[in-house]
Design an enzyme around this catalytic site. Structure first.
Site, PDB file in Angstrom:
ATOM      1  N   ASP A  93       0.815  -1.214   0.000  1.00 58.01           N
ATOM      2  CA  ASP A  93       0.000   0.000   0.000  1.00 58.01           C
ATOM      3  C   ASP A  93       0.848   1.262   0.000  1.00 58.01           C
ATOM      4  OD1 ASP A  93      -2.595   1.338   0.215  1.00 58.01           O
ATOM      5  OD2 ASP A  93      -1.955   1.873   2.244  1.00 58.01           O
TER       6      ASP A  93
ATOM      7  N   MET B  32      -7.518   5.596   3.108  1.00 62.76           N
ATOM      8  CA  MET B  32      -7.718   6.703   2.168  1.00 62.76           C
ATOM      9  C   MET B  32      -6.508   6.958   1.273  1.00 62.76           C
ATOM     10  SD  MET B  32     -10.779   7.692   2.650  1.00 62.76           S
ATOM     11  CE  MET B  32     -10.722   9.196   1.686  1.00 62.76           C
ATOM     12  N   ARG B  33      -5.427   6.185   1.453  1.00 63.42           N
ATOM     13  CA  ARG B  33      -4.241   6.450   0.652  1.00 63.42           C
ATOM     14  C   ARG B  33      -4.524   6.245  -0.831  1.00 63.42           C
ATOM     15  NH1 ARG B  33      -0.572   3.775   3.353  1.00 63.42           N
ATOM     16  NH2 ARG B  33       0.372   5.564   4.368  1.00 63.42           N
ATOM     17  N   ALA B  34      -5.351   5.256  -1.168  1.00 62.20           N
ATOM     18  CA  ALA B  34      -5.658   4.994  -2.571  1.00 62.20           C
ATOM     19  C   ALA B  34      -6.350   6.187  -3.216  1.00 62.20           C
ATOM     20  CB  ALA B  34      -6.534   3.747  -2.694  1.00 62.20           C
TER      21      ALA B  34
END
Length: 677
Positions: free
Chosen positions: A193, A274-276
């Site tokens: 991720d 929420m990184r995506a």
């Protein structure tokens, strides 16, 4: 200095080149992870990228590449005065798999820090890579704590070095590129991720493209300088396009419609956190700038999803990363198109077409040099054939699906090892709880402060101590010894004979082995798989870090025939003997999955007993998973465990949530047989 292979001469590999160029335009995208088989131009493309990056202006003499206009206020080589500097090419710094923590982040001179109170700091690779590219080949083979350190530095733009209360911080802003061969093992999901984008690369199966790859590689090897000169114009044009995209990037507008599509896409594919969403937004914005536009369109969002989501979607650890493009298109259509581009905007596709890098050069379609030796995953073991072309043995059945996996009890190797970092058995490691101290062998890395002070204290008067400071010499320094966890070699020996062939029973057995494979994946073990049936045993998978490859072999495992137990144990003995020579520090754990029966040949039970005693004599830690079922039990698996000097555990007892949920170590060869209760 050797002439690098030109980036624009790489044949094909569109996604790889696009991902690298997007990160060159905007390092905030978060780097790229390149997954692919051997010989697919992964390393060549990454190294070629450095020639396209604009030169960086640096403070003269600064080891941390501070910018003259805005130097780092806490730079260890500072403070720097603002003013003119000098320009140099952007660096591509390579992190070798065997690098130490000190080589990565740098090291403090502990002796000078204690005796003189000064921060004498030797920069590491993170400092060298500041304002450049940090390239990690075979990132999946890098120790987990090193991956954590470099990913944290990439996310924060800074590197911190802490040693016994003395700390140094310096800037570490770089483009992170990692490459890996999935056959050699996967990265943990939380580490996947942290990479902004990921791409899958494979060698083309088109003969014309392969011919072009070989032609260009041979021409480059014959005369690198002349070959690079033929591509100089294309390199200059691509370099200028990167500069133009960087200048345009602050003007790109990410509208509400595109943001809704990004959020809806991430929700539809059930990505965690929420990184995506953030990476997709940055990637879509960069794609628009790369295409020469100031507005993000739906096509940018779609391309960003294909690059940013495959490695983030919620999936079983043994599933290959990927994205359902039909589902992606449906989601984008449901939540409306992107913002309309103004009429006076440049061509929406940009000079490269659909936001991609230029495809045509003086020699036609592009791709990268590919090694001619391309190894493919070996095929699953085929059923043995007897007379007349029929499979050996009677009652052979086709492969059955594994039952639902479950969480298993922890099986560990007794004693204290010194193998590769992992999460299974106790070991002396560089990280973990401090258990004692010793004199350093080589450079001091982990100071044991109390032991150092205790060693120096008796000599203070003789050394003429007059002030409050402690007089410390090299002989006083003590290295902290630490205990953590290691990864082991878990070798599965699976009985696939007719006595195991009942479909429901074999399904449960496969489910148990799959559960143990999942446990090995989480504990960073190497695994191997041996099966025995008919007349012989087969190495279905040589020891490897690719646990998912073992799961594939297990899924296609047929059953039937006699039970050559001794052949399975002897084959395991041969495999472990070779692995001990290759990696003597990695301790093995033998897992035999059987009901204990032995048939075929003269006196098969005695042969099995002698084979088991070979493992016991060498102290191999072992566990027998007893697959015997039914109201009448012969206890043969338990007897086998006694001969192995290990432990027997039933399928039910293997579950971590069984009534007696005790975690037991596997006994070594000298231990008596006992069941996990």
């Amino acid at each position: 200095m050797s002439t690098p292979y030109p980036f624009t001469a790489v044949v094909g590999q569109d996604d790889l080149r696009l991902a690298l160029l997007l990160n060159a335009v905007s390092p905030a995208v978060g780097g790229v992870l390149v997954r692919g088989e051997k010989g697919t131009a992964k390393s060549t493309a990454v190294r070629a990228l450095s020639a396209l990056l604009p030169e960086v202006d640096v403070v003269v003499g600064c080891r941390f590449s501070c910018a003259p206009g805005s130097p780092d206020p806490v730079c260890p080589d500072g403070p720097h005065e603002t003013g003119p500097g000098s320009y140099r090419p952007a660096r591509v710094v390579e992190l070798p798999v065997g690098a130490s923590e000190d080589r990565l982040v740098g090291a403090l001179d502990i002796e000078r820090a204690l005796a003189e109170g000064v921060k004498a700091f030797e920069p590491g690779l993170l400092a060298d890579a500041n304002r450049g590219v940090l390239y990690v080949d075979e990132v999946n083979l890098l120790h987990d704590h090193l991956v954590d350190l470099l990913l944290d530095a990439a996310a924060m733009g800074s590197s911190y070095v802490e040693r016994e209360g003395v700390s140094v911080r310096h800037a570490a802003r770089f483009l992170l590129v990692g490459t890996m061969n999935p056959e050699e093992g996967e990265l943990r999901p939380q580490l996947l991720d942290r990479f902004g984008l990921t791409v899958e690369v494979a060698a083309s199966r088109e003969p014309d493209l392969r011919v072009e790859v070989v032609r260009r590689r041979l021409a480059y090897d014959d005369d690198p300088a002349a070959f690079a000169a033929r591509w100089a114009d294309e390199e200059d044009a691509l370099r200028a396009r990167i500069v133009a995209a960087r200048a345009l990037l602050p003007e790109v507008r990410l509208g509400d419609a595109a943001l809704r599509q990004i959020a809806a896409t991430c929700a539809a594919f059930e990505v965690d956190g929420m990184r995506a969403d953030i990476v997709m937004a940055r990637t879509a914005t960069t794609l628009a700038a790369w295409a020469g536009r100031t507005v993000v369109l739906a096509e940018d969002v779609r391309q960003a999803a294909l690059l940013a989501l495959p490695h983030r979607r919620r999936r079983n650890p043994f599933d290959a990363p990927g994205l359902d493009e039909e589902k992606l298109d449906d989601t984008l259509e449901e939540f409306g198109g992107g913002d309309d581009a103004p009429e006076d905007d440049p061509d929406p596709d940009g000079p490269g077409g659909a936001g991609r890098p230029p495809q045509d050069g003086p020699e036609g379609p592009q791709d990268g040099p590919v090694d001619t030796a391309e190894a493919r995953p070996e095929e699953p073991a085929q059923p043995e054939e007897g007379q007349g072309g029929r499979p050996a043995g009677s009652g052979e059945q086709s492969a059955v699906r594994a039952a639902e996996p479950f969480r298993t009890k922890t099986l560990s190797v007794p004693g204290l090892g010194e193998g590769a970092a992992g999460r299974r058995s106790r070991a002396r490691t560089d990280h973990g709880r401090t258990t004692g101290s010793r004199r350093p062998q080589g450079a001091l890395t982990k100071l044991h402060l109390a032991a150092t002070v205790q060693a120096a204290a008796p000599h203070q008067r003789a050394r003429g101590r007059s002030g409050r400071g402690l007089v410390v010499r090299r002989d006083d320094l003590r290295q902290a010894t630490r205990e953590g966890r290691e990864g082991n070699l878990v070798l599965f020996v699976v009985d696939a004979s007719g006595s195991m062939a009942a479909r429901q029973r074999m399904s449960a057995v496969k489910g148990a082995v799959l559960s143990l494979l999942l446990d090995a994946y989480q504990r960073r073990d190497k695994v191997g798989l041996i099966t025995f049936r008919g007349k012989d045993a087969t190495v279905a998978l040589p020891p490897t870090s690719s646990v998912d490859a073992a799961a594939v072999r297990l899924e296609t495992l047929p059953t039937g025939g006699r039970t050559p137990l001794s052949a399975g144990l002897l084959k395991a003995h041969d495999v472990l003997r070779v692995e001990r020579m290759r990696d003597p520090a990695r301790r093995p754990l033998l897992v035999v999955v059987t009901d204990g029966r032995a048939t075929g040949g003269p006196d098969p039970v005695a042969l099995g007993t002698r084979a088991a005693r070979l493992h016991a004599a060498e102290g191999t830690a072992s566990v027998v998973v007893d697959c015997e079922s039914g109201p009448v039990r012969l206890g043969l698996a338990g007897a086998l465990a006694v001969e192995l000097g290990g432990t027997a555990v039933t399928l039910d007892e293997l579950r971590a949530d069984s009534i007696a949920g005790l975690v037991r170590d596997v006994q070594g060869a000298s231990g008596a047989h006992r069941r996990v209760a």
